[in-house]
Design a protein around this motif. Sequence first.
Motif, PDB file in Angstrom:
ATOM      1  N   ALA A 148      57.114  98.185  27.955  1.00 52.28           N
ATOM      2  CA  ALA A 148      56.672  99.127  28.604  1.00 52.28           C
ATOM      3  C   ALA A 148      57.013 100.313  27.586  1.00 52.28           C
ATOM      4  N   THR A 149      56.277 101.529  27.926  1.00 51.01           N
ATOM      5  CA  THR A 149      56.395 102.488  26.871  1.00 51.01           C
ATOM      6  C   THR A 149      56.375 103.844  27.449  1.00 51.01           C
ATOM      7  N   PHE A 150      57.258 105.023  26.993  1.00 54.88           N
ATOM      8  CA  PHE A 150      57.009 106.239  27.818  1.00 54.88           C
ATOM      9  C   PHE A 150      57.133 107.244  26.653  1.00 54.88           C
ATOM     10  N   PHE A 151      55.977 108.107  26.588  1.00 51.66           N
ATOM     11  CA  PHE A 151      56.207 109.077  25.499  1.00 51.66           C
ATOM     12  C   PHE A 151      56.265 110.188  26.124  1.00 51.66           C
ATOM     13  N   PHE A 152      57.344 111.077  26.098  1.00 57.36           N
ATOM     14  CA  PHE A 152      57.566 112.285  26.644  1.00 57.36           C
ATOM     15  C   PHE A 152      56.778 113.299  25.983  1.00 57.36           C
ATOM     16  N   TRP A 153      56.285 114.421  26.583  1.00 60.44           N
ATOM     17  CA  TRP A 153      55.619 115.511  25.898  1.00 60.44           C
ATOM     18  C   TRP A 153      55.954 116.913  26.789  1.00 60.44           C
ATOM     19  N   ARG A 154      56.483 117.512  26.192  1.00 62.34           N
ATOM     20  CA  ARG A 154      56.822 118.874  26.600  1.00 62.34           C
ATOM     21  C   ARG A 154      55.750 119.834  27.511  1.00 62.34           C
ATOM     22  N   THR A 155      54.656 119.620  27.068  1.00 58.11           N
ATOM     23  CA  THR A 155      53.541 120.388  27.791  1.00 58.11           C
ATOM     24  C   THR A 155      52.519 119.819  28.927  1.00 58.11           C
ATOM     25  N   VAL A 215      61.049  97.917  25.245  1.00 53.95           N
ATOM     26  CA  VAL A 215      60.731  99.430  25.692  1.00 53.95           C
ATOM     27  C   VAL A 215      60.895 100.494  24.735  1.00 53.95           C
ATOM     28  N   ILE A 216      60.040 101.274  24.494  1.00 51.27           N
ATOM     29  CA  ILE A 216      59.934 102.348  23.723  1.00 51.27           C
ATOM     30  C   ILE A 216      59.574 103.539  24.399  1.00 51.27           C
ATOM     31  N   ILE A 217      60.728 104.450  24.034  1.00 52.78           N
ATOM     32  CA  ILE A 217      60.837 105.825  24.796  1.00 52.78           C
ATOM     33  C   ILE A 217      60.779 106.909  23.752  1.00 52.78           C
ATOM     34  N   ASP A 218      59.763 107.537  23.554  1.00 50.74           N
ATOM     35  CA  ASP A 218      59.409 108.403  22.417  1.00 50.74           C
ATOM     36  C   ASP A 218      59.624 109.934  22.899  1.00 50.74           C
ATOM     37  N   GLY A 219      60.338 110.677  22.219  1.00 52.15           N
ATOM     38  CA  GLY A 219      60.089 112.332  22.515  1.00 52.15           C
ATOM     39  C   GLY A 219      61.188 112.454  23.360  1.00 52.15           C
ATOM     40  N   LEU A 220      62.414 112.023  23.390  1.00 56.91           N
ATOM     41  CA  LEU A 220      63.503 112.309  24.525  1.00 56.91           C
ATOM     42  C   LEU A 220      63.615 113.786  24.500  1.00 56.91           C
ATOM     43  N   ASP A 221      63.897 114.140  23.424  1.00 60.58           N
ATOM     44  CA  ASP A 221      63.877 115.824  23.305  1.00 60.58           C
ATOM     45  C   ASP A 221      62.858 116.401  23.886  1.00 60.58           C
ATOM     46  N   GLU A 222      61.710 116.129  24.068  1.00 61.03           N
ATOM     47  CA  GLU A 222      60.479 116.772  24.781  1.00 61.03           C
ATOM     48  C   GLU A 222      60.665 116.723  26.387  1.00 61.03           C
ATOM     49  N   CYS A 223      61.465 115.904  26.807  1.00 59.36           N
ATOM     50  CA  CYS A 223      61.815 115.850  28.216  1.00 59.36           C
ATOM     51  C   CYS A 223      62.799 117.213  28.805  1.00 59.36           C
ATOM     52  N   ILE A 224      62.110 118.148  29.055  1.00 56.79           N
ATOM     53  CA  ILE A 224      62.595 119.395  29.164  1.00 56.79           C
ATOM     54  C   ILE A 224      62.961 119.972  30.705  1.00 56.79           C
ATOM     55  N   ASN A 225      62.005 119.271  31.418  1.00 55.29           N
ATOM     56  CA  ASN A 225      61.872 119.822  32.914  1.00 55.29           C
ATOM     57  C   ASN A 225      62.602 119.161  33.986  1.00 55.29           C
TER      58      ASN A 225
END
Length: 684
Positions: free
Chosen positions: A115-122, A192-202
């Motif tokens: 599984a993958t999850f690419f966080f994105w702040r917008t 399991v690839i989780i990218d952009g954890l710092d983009e999880c802002i909300n």
Amino acid sequence: MSAASYFPNSRNFAINKLTINSSISEGDALQYLHKHSATGAMHDSEERYPPPLCHEGTREVVICRIEGWYGFEKPPEKKIMWVHAPAGYGKTAVAGTVSKKMEDSTDLGFNPVGATFFFWRTSPERNSPARFIITLAYQFTISIPELAPHIEAALKRNPMVLNKALETQLTKLIVEPFKSLGGLDAMPHRLVIIDGLDECINSDQESRVEKQYAEDQERVQVRVLELIRTLHSHNLPLCFLILSRPEPWIKQHMESRSFQSITETLDLYQVGDHIQDVEKYVRDELARIAEALGEEPGDNENWPGEDLVSDFLRRTRGHMLYATTVIRHIDDPYDDPRQRLRNIIDYKFNSTPDFAHSTPFSSLHELYRQILRSCPRANRDTMVEVLEEMLASSSSVSLMDGPPPSLHDLDRLAGRVPGCGIKATRPLHAVVRLSDRHIVDDGFFYHSSFAEFLKAESPLLPDVTLNFQNGIRRLLMGCLKSLSVIGMDGHVVIEKHVAFSLESWPDLWLLWKADADPDPSQLLKSILAIDFEACLSQKFLPDKNFHFWYHRFFVFGLYHPTNNIITRKVCSPLAEEALLHFRSSVEGASLRILDPVYLSSVPGHQGLFGRFSDLFWHFVAEISQAEHRPPIFNDVVQALRRLGEEQEEIFEKLMWHKPFSLLEEEHISAVDQMFKLARQIEKS
């Protein structure tokens, strides 16, 4: 006893932006899971197309390190790898390349990417953990087909699990299904690839009114890490690749005792040959641009020439984001790439030949200044205004669920002649998106480092200074003015900038600093000129595709004398008048929506409460718990009684559309009491 037996008259539950069915028919469970997944967060989603990937022949050392850690046939000793680097070092490209390479492996007999999850702040689906576990579980049903029946069975047993706490979702949708399989030791391990954890802002569980944004993002990012650690603790055939900036709270958590023994850390800044990677990218891209240009008569040597390439490479200091930004800047169909590159190379600024020990962002920030200088002086005042408004609207959109405005919308809201915004910012196309379609998908800025540069650097140039609050105030005033045209006659066409205003004005109001405004009374007078009852009614119409969920926050403290959306900003007689006006509008809109006669006149009114219930429940909680119960309490009870008599099915739906994850238990109890009162009056 099944969850459905508690609610005999209900068919759907709208909770925290998800509509939860009380039962799922045979074969629908996985489709139901897909519906509530953040499909745009997957590495191969249409939302991310084309996905950022490493330029061919670059980042090879890093990718080999990650593949070596994963091991393919033998699981790693430490099943978590944390890859970190500052902004602009290609973490997302590395994650995308690893995903693609592993998924393209054909000699394993299984898909190593679980599984993958690419966080994105917008992105509203990707900047929050709300759909994180659901999305992983859905992907496991595809990558591990034998797991699908067990996840499907868990959903059929309790469809409401999709609205339980994330920790409960993890247990019911992932841990228990895996353990139901048995023989996990012999099962191939998946990545399991989780990218952009710092983009999880909300965080959906916190109000921006009640909690500071910075605290909220720390809490929610650490919570995601704890979910991963919990999943790891169950010894499932999974390992985890996490990529993020080295934010202090993330770094502290990764170095804590609970993570240190199970995590391998990889500093992207320290691994591989950045100079060599950037050189390959620069040479390939300049060759591509040169081929498109063709040879000019009288050229003594082929462009760009070795000296120019060497100068360019010295400027990059091994920073890929600098190189990609320059290439995007010079690759302009409206200008000469050779002259654009020469302007950057010829501009003198403090540089150091020591690439490895240079400040990571000094050259990038100087490049940003050079790009700003490319804007004609005659357009710079407008450029500053537009950049201020981009920052303001981006801050608003990060806290809400709707798309950002276009440059045309910004012109409308700021009162400029249409087209001024895009004309003033066209020279900034290397760092700012100008296409409406791309703005809606990804926001205004190609990379967050440019927004951070705009906020941190003051002045940006001797004659260019940005003021974030100016942008907030200008947009807020424009939003309030655009709302003043909406009336109860309903004949106004809701254009895109008006729709943005309906969504964003409360957020912009919260970001506005009244003490920095020389004349707050202008905004208060604009509030008094708005028919908020009509605005709220517009938002609740079934054919209006508004993401109104954030507006529950503007009813918090509505009956508190000072801690409410209006007077917490400004204390004055005019502010008190604006509060009374706003309060009466919310009351009027609530009673209007509860009116069976009005409901019957609205096409598709059966779907109305999916939009209305969230705000309504918070509003009722406020009036139920006000220190001095307002007269509207009895009016709402009577309106509910009439609704129950004439539209019982809708009454039942509204009663059970409880946003459990957003209200405290005492709030739910207070609202339940109001419905009981309405029932008692109805029976008597």
